[in-house]
Motif scaffolding. Structure first.
Motif, PDB file in Angstrom:
ATOM      1  N   ASP A  58       0.553  -1.304   0.223  1.00 24.81           N
ATOM      2  CA  ASP A  58       0.108  -0.261  -0.205  1.00 24.81           C
ATOM      3  C   ASP A  58       0.687   1.418   0.266  1.00 24.81           C
ATOM      4  OD1 ASP A  58      -2.184  -1.433  -0.219  1.00 24.81           O
ATOM      5  OD2 ASP A  58      -2.423  -1.505   2.586  1.00 24.81           O
ATOM      6  N   ARG A  59       2.482   1.133  -0.035  1.00 23.57           N
ATOM      7  CA  ARG A  59       2.874   2.623   0.298  1.00 23.57           C
ATOM      8  C   ARG A  59       3.542   2.788  -1.219  1.00 23.57           C
ATOM      9  NH1 ARG A  59       5.139   3.643   5.752  1.00 23.57           N
ATOM     10  NH2 ARG A  59       3.643   3.083   7.077  1.00 23.57           N
ATOM     11  N   GLU A  84     -11.259  -9.090   0.565  1.00 20.88           N
ATOM     12  CA  GLU A  84     -11.159  -7.594   0.802  1.00 20.88           C
ATOM     13  C   GLU A  84      -9.185  -6.878   0.279  1.00 20.88           C
ATOM     14  OE1 GLU A  84      -9.770  -3.483   0.994  1.00 20.88           O
ATOM     15  OE2 GLU A  84      -9.182  -5.811   2.863  1.00 20.88           O
ATOM     16  N   LEU A  85      -8.847  -8.270   0.661  1.00 21.91           N
ATOM     17  CA  LEU A  85      -7.651  -8.182   0.109  1.00 21.91           C
ATOM     18  C   LEU A  85      -6.794  -8.459  -0.565  1.00 21.91           C
ATOM     19  CD1 LEU A  85      -4.539  -6.887   1.285  1.00 21.91           C
ATOM     20  CD2 LEU A  85      -4.589 -10.021   2.802  1.00 21.91           C
ATOM     21  N   LEU A  86      -7.572  -9.544  -0.886  1.00 22.86           N
ATOM     22  CA  LEU A  86      -6.461 -10.507  -2.691  1.00 22.86           C
ATOM     23  C   LEU A  86      -7.424  -9.128  -4.021  1.00 22.86           C
ATOM     24  CD1 LEU A  86      -8.269 -13.909  -2.605  1.00 22.86           C
ATOM     25  CD2 LEU A  86      -6.090 -13.215  -2.070  1.00 22.86           C
ATOM     26  N   THR A  87      -9.179  -8.744  -3.290  1.00 25.47           N
ATOM     27  CA  THR A  87      -9.515  -7.912  -4.494  1.00 25.47           C
ATOM     28  C   THR A  87      -8.512  -6.280  -4.377  1.00 25.47           C
ATOM     29  OG1 THR A  87     -11.324  -7.974  -4.444  1.00 25.47           O
ATOM     30  CG2 THR A  87     -11.462  -6.028  -5.049  1.00 25.47           C
ATOM     31  N   ARG A  88      -7.380  -6.195  -3.323  1.00 24.15           N
ATOM     32  CA  ARG A  88      -6.402  -4.960  -3.472  1.00 24.15           C
ATOM     33  C   ARG A  88      -5.584  -5.251  -3.835  1.00 24.15           C
ATOM     34  NH1 ARG A  88      -6.982  -4.105   1.350  1.00 24.15           N
ATOM     35  NH2 ARG A  88      -4.411  -3.261   2.375  1.00 24.15           N
ATOM     36  N   ALA A  89      -5.417  -6.959  -3.756  1.00 23.42           N
ATOM     37  CA  ALA A  89      -3.912  -7.051  -4.618  1.00 23.42           C
ATOM     38  C   ALA A  89      -4.029  -6.796  -6.152  1.00 23.42           C
ATOM     39  CB  ALA A  89      -3.811  -8.676  -4.485  1.00 23.42           C
ATOM     40  N   VAL A  90      -4.777  -7.760  -6.558  1.00 22.44           N
ATOM     41  CA  VAL A  90      -5.659  -7.404  -8.170  1.00 22.44           C
ATOM     42  C   VAL A  90      -5.440  -6.034  -8.488  1.00 22.44           C
ATOM     43  CG1 VAL A  90      -7.180  -7.760  -9.694  1.00 22.44           C
ATOM     44  CG2 VAL A  90      -6.605  -8.924  -7.797  1.00 22.44           C
ATOM     45  N   GLU A  91      -5.857  -5.623  -7.876  1.00 19.80           N
ATOM     46  CA  GLU A  91      -6.170  -3.860  -7.972  1.00 19.80           C
ATOM     47  C   GLU A  91      -4.409  -3.012  -8.350  1.00 19.80           C
ATOM     48  OE1 GLU A  91      -8.843  -1.902  -5.257  1.00 19.80           O
ATOM     49  OE2 GLU A  91     -10.557  -2.453  -6.593  1.00 19.80           O
ATOM     50  N   ARG A  92      -3.730  -3.645  -6.899  1.00 15.54           N
ATOM     51  CA  ARG A  92      -2.057  -3.386  -7.150  1.00 15.54           C
ATOM     52  C   ARG A  92      -1.473  -3.623  -8.063  1.00 15.54           C
ATOM     53  NH1 ARG A  92      -4.346   0.601  -4.491  1.00 15.54           N
ATOM     54  NH2 ARG A  92      -3.898   0.859  -2.983  1.00 15.54           N
ATOM     55  N   ASN A  93      -2.203  -4.792  -8.700  1.00 14.90           N
ATOM     56  CA  ASN A  93      -1.374  -5.304 -10.083  1.00 14.90           C
ATOM     57  C   ASN A  93      -0.201  -6.442  -9.290  1.00 14.90           C
ATOM     58  OD1 ASN A  93      -2.151  -3.683 -12.404  1.00 14.90           O
ATOM     59  ND2 ASN A  93      -0.817  -2.219 -11.551  1.00 14.90           N
ATOM     60  N   VAL A  94      -0.521  -6.921  -8.154  1.00 15.04           N
ATOM     61  CA  VAL A  94       0.555  -8.238  -8.167  1.00 15.04           C
ATOM     62  C   VAL A  94      -0.268  -9.607  -8.205  1.00 15.04           C
ATOM     63  CG1 VAL A  94       0.423  -9.568  -5.569  1.00 15.04           C
ATOM     64  CG2 VAL A  94       0.337  -6.970  -5.643  1.00 15.04           C
ATOM     65  N   PHE A  95       1.195  -9.917  -8.827  1.00 14.79           N
ATOM     66  CA  PHE A  95       0.685 -11.655  -9.403  1.00 14.79           C
ATOM     67  C   PHE A  95       0.383 -12.654  -8.436  1.00 14.79           C
ATOM     68  CE2 PHE A  95       2.622 -15.447 -10.645  1.00 14.79           C
ATOM     69  CZ  PHE A  95       2.271 -15.484 -11.532  1.00 14.79           C
ATOM     70  N   GLY A  96       1.182 -12.656  -6.467  1.00 12.44           N
ATOM     71  CA  GLY A  96       0.472 -14.154  -6.176  1.00 12.44           C
ATOM     72  C   GLY A  96       0.724 -13.649  -5.023  1.00 12.44           C
TER      73      GLY A  96
END
Length: 295
Positions: free
Chosen positions: A79-80, A125-137
């Motif tokens: 998130d930073r 909610e965390l997984l949704t945010r991870a997808v928004e942040r372009n995280v792969f895994g």
């Protein structure tokens, strides 16, 4: 799923940097880095300091896709930002390094010789945010201390249950059932764990992929069947408390197993080092872990 990142993780040469110390382990990580608890007065200040440390590592000249395939981030790090970009975007766009996110909420108390993951009610909610942040895994950790059949089954069942949710969100889960390196029955645990994981892998469908993060096995190449499994993108190893040199020696004996080191990566780094010394120490560490990972 980002197909280019999938290709990097599946076939790239290198290792994964674990930069995911969470609330419980951050004070220890800072202390090893030369920052004592009197340097911060609350959690926010503590997280600012660990982010400074991680930023220093990620922006170092030697921290590139030449040796590093991916990096595992803590939620606060995701998130930073680094140089004005979200950390995950900086990693991929500036460094070519694939971003992962630690998603577990820590370990439950030991039962049946294992520590399961604590409940995680806000996972979606965390997984949704991870997808928004372009995280792969993602990555999630449990610990096995005894060769208890029920306990080991519970750990692997829970890991794959959460992994299914991660896959459904469009991410690739790193399943991490750590075996305590100090267990007197480590080899026996590994045999039981191997069988349990294989039985779950064989039930995955053709479009479901996982990664595995395992303690370096007592017998070299013991996890070959897992490494070769068609549903497994990559098998990575945790340093598990071994000093870097010993972890590298053990890792090099295992063909196809690559590092995902945290403490072993940051060993020797300190806050008061001049950039030249810091970067040289990190470079040496990265090269040694890389060499052990490409065997």
């Amino acid at each position: 799923m980002n197909t280019k990142q999938f290709e990097v993780m599946k076939n790239g040469k290198g290792f994964i940097a674990a930069l995911d110390q969470s609330g419980g382990s951050t004070p220890k990580a800072l202390k090893l880095y030369g920052v004592n608890e009197d340097a911060y007065s609350n959690e926010d200040e503590m997280y600012d300091l660990i982010h400074e440390m991680r930023t220093r590592v990620m922006t170092a000249p030697g921290f590139t896709s030449d040796h590093i395939l991916g990096a595992i981030l803590f939620e606060q790090t995701m998130d930073r930002d680094v140089y004005g970009k979200y950390t995950s975007d900086y990693l991929w766009e500036a460094k070519g390094v694939v971003p992962f996110l630690k998603i577990d909420k820590g370990l439950a108390d030991e039962q049946n010789g294992v520590q399961l993951m604590k409940p995680n009610p806000n996972l979606n909610e965390l997984l949704t945010r991870a997808v928004e942040r372009n995280v792969f895994g993602t990555k999630m950790r449990s610990v096995i201390k005894e060769p208890n059949e029920d306990g080991i089954k519970q750990v692997v069942d829970q890991q794959f249950e959460v992994a299914k949710e991660v896959i459904a969100a469009g991410l690739v889960p790193i399943i991490e059932p750590e075996v305590d390196i100090n267990s007197t029955n480590k080899e026996q645990i590994e045999a039981m764990l191997n069988d349990e994981i294989l039985s779950h892998l064989d039930k995955l469908s053709d479009d479901e992929y996982v990664m595995l993060k395992l303690t370096i096995p007592t017998l070299a190449n013991f996890y070959k069947e897992l490494i070769d499994h068609p549903r497994v993108v990559r098998v990575v190893a945790l340093s598990g408390g071994y000093p870097r040199e010993e972890a590298n020696e053990k890792l090099a004996e295992n063909n196809g197993l690559i590092a995902s080191f945290s403490r072993a990566l940051s060993e020797g780094l300190s806050a008061d080092q001049a950039d030249e010394d810091f970067n040289a120490t990190l470079d040496q560490s990265i090269k040694e872990i890389y060499e052990a990972s490409i065997t």
